[in-house]
Design a protein around this motif. Sequence first.
Motif, PDB file in Angstrom:
ATOM      1  N   SER A 227       0.886  -1.228   0.163  1.00  0.00           N
ATOM      2  CA  SER A 227       0.086  -0.065   0.115  1.00  0.00           C
ATOM      3  C   SER A 227       0.844   1.186  -0.109  1.00  0.00           C
ATOM      4  O   SER A 227       2.014   1.284   0.642  1.00  0.00           O
TER       5      SER A 227
ATOM      6  N   GLU B 101       2.321  11.003   3.308  1.00  0.00           N
ATOM      7  CA  GLU B 101       2.713  11.353   4.399  1.00  0.00           C
ATOM      8  C   GLU B 101       2.598  12.807   4.608  1.00  0.00           C
ATOM      9  O   GLU B 101       2.358  13.534   5.573  1.00  0.00           O
TER      10      GLU B 101
ATOM     11  N   LYS C 107       4.684   7.025   2.256  1.00  0.00           N
ATOM     12  CA  LYS C 107       4.989   5.844   2.719  1.00  0.00           C
ATOM     13  C   LYS C 107       4.582   4.474   2.231  1.00  0.00           C
ATOM     14  O   LYS C 107       3.464   4.657   1.834  1.00  0.00           O
TER      15      LYS C 107
ATOM     16  N   THR D 294       4.087   0.465   2.507  1.00  0.00           N
ATOM     17  CA  THR D 294       4.075  -0.408   3.418  1.00  0.00           C
ATOM     18  C   THR D 294       3.718  -1.783   2.815  1.00  0.00           C
ATOM     19  O   THR D 294       3.032  -1.882   1.894  1.00  0.00           O
ATOM     20  N   TRP D 295       4.271  -3.285   3.338  1.00  0.00           N
ATOM     21  CA  TRP D 295       4.143  -4.003   2.697  1.00  0.00           C
ATOM     22  C   TRP D 295       4.373  -5.368   3.450  1.00  0.00           C
ATOM     23  O   TRP D 295       5.115  -5.193   4.530  1.00  0.00           O
ATOM     24  N   TRP D 296       4.019  -6.574   3.208  1.00  0.00           N
ATOM     25  CA  TRP D 296       4.156  -7.653   3.984  1.00  0.00           C
ATOM     26  C   TRP D 296       5.581  -8.322   3.670  1.00  0.00           C
ATOM     27  O   TRP D 296       5.885  -8.477   2.515  1.00  0.00           O
TER      28      TRP D 296
ATOM     29  N   THR E  27       4.731  -8.358  11.536  1.00  0.00           N
ATOM     30  CA  THR E  27       5.475  -7.055  11.385  1.00  0.00           C
ATOM     31  C   THR E  27       5.587  -6.707   9.898  1.00  0.00           C
ATOM     32  O   THR E  27       6.072  -7.275   9.020  1.00  0.00           O
ATOM     33  N   TRP E  28       4.610  -5.754   9.637  1.00  0.00           N
ATOM     34  CA  TRP E  28       4.714  -4.951   8.387  1.00  0.00           C
ATOM     35  C   TRP E  28       6.073  -4.323   8.009  1.00  0.00           C
ATOM     36  O   TRP E  28       6.677  -3.322   9.007  1.00  0.00           O
TER      37      TRP E  28
ATOM     38  N   GLN F 285       8.038  -1.067   6.110  1.00  0.00           N
ATOM     39  CA  GLN F 285       7.704  -0.036   5.372  1.00  0.00           C
ATOM     40  C   GLN F 285       8.800   0.955   5.394  1.00  0.00           C
ATOM     41  O   GLN F 285       9.870   0.824   5.907  1.00  0.00           O
ATOM     42  N   THR F 286       8.821   1.862   4.346  1.00  0.00           N
ATOM     43  CA  THR F 286       9.757   2.936   4.112  1.00  0.00           C
ATOM     44  C   THR F 286       9.056   4.130   3.418  1.00  0.00           C
ATOM     45  O   THR F 286       8.129   4.128   2.876  1.00  0.00           O
ATOM     46  N   SER F 287       9.665   5.282   3.789  1.00  0.00           N
ATOM     47  CA  SER F 287       9.217   6.525   3.139  1.00  0.00           C
ATOM     48  C   SER F 287      10.311   6.936   2.019  1.00  0.00           C
ATOM     49  O   SER F 287      11.338   7.060   2.005  1.00  0.00           O
TER      50      SER F 287
END
Length: 281
Positions: free
Chosen positions: A150, A154, A160, A162-164, A232-233, A235-237
């Motif tokens: 997704s 931000e 941002k 986010t992924w599994w 725990t997903w 994520q990064t910006s």
Amino acid sequence: GSQINSQMGCFTSNSGSCSEISVGCRSMRICGLGVALAVGADGLLFAQLAWPRHPPECSVAPLQRYQVRYRFAASDMAWQVLPSTDLPNNDVLTAQSQVRGLVLGSQYEFSVRLRNISGRWSAWCPPTAPLLLDLDVPAPARSLENGGLSVVSESNHAVKLTWWPFVIPSRDGKASLPPIVVSSASGSSHSSLPAEYQITVTSDEGNIVAVVQQQAHAFHEELGDDDDMECTWLQTSVPMEPHRSCNFEVRARLRFTDWGPAVASRMPPRLLPIAAGAPLV
């Protein structure tokens, strides 16, 4: 000679001495010389050998040392013989040995011999089942739509992702293959392996806007089901220009593999900017 060779009976059949081996967070029942494909905390592969520390029958001359040899499986090449090593203390039920520095993608077989306190060596035990020093590449989780990826705004200048965590698929015919064990760093999951992720941002014209790399973990299907995985997903910006349409792609690899298949998502320009924290995809 004959006495110490009889002590090697635990290697030649499954009816001899048996013990439990714990490597990382997995436990295996060993009845003879066993081999496993091990993944270190550094992400490198090696062979983990294990066998009962004590022979099935008592001996006047206790066992003192062991020696390991290995070669490419199903070949006539000479054995590579490692230096002999002291066996662990008598209160240890399972002796273990690691063989590192092997060629990735190759198959190996291993053998062990024992020496008693009188200095007599046994014959070499029969070789193990072939061990393939390789794993498949990580792939997006199949149980989640679009790999769980997704994209969230931000601010006007950053999004941002986010992924599994990606998943390494089970090996074909895994029931007949040596098991996989993980020598994990403290606090990591029973079924997780260290991995590297790459996030690539491209424009609609196909130009690369940004590339971000991140160290995280990937799960292996053979080491646990979904209930064993830490929720725990990742994520990064990523910095972004306002009102710019971009495509986002995430892929992963283990330290010793190529990049695996990617999961992609897109951020339409009409959705930028929006309130921080609102999901876009």
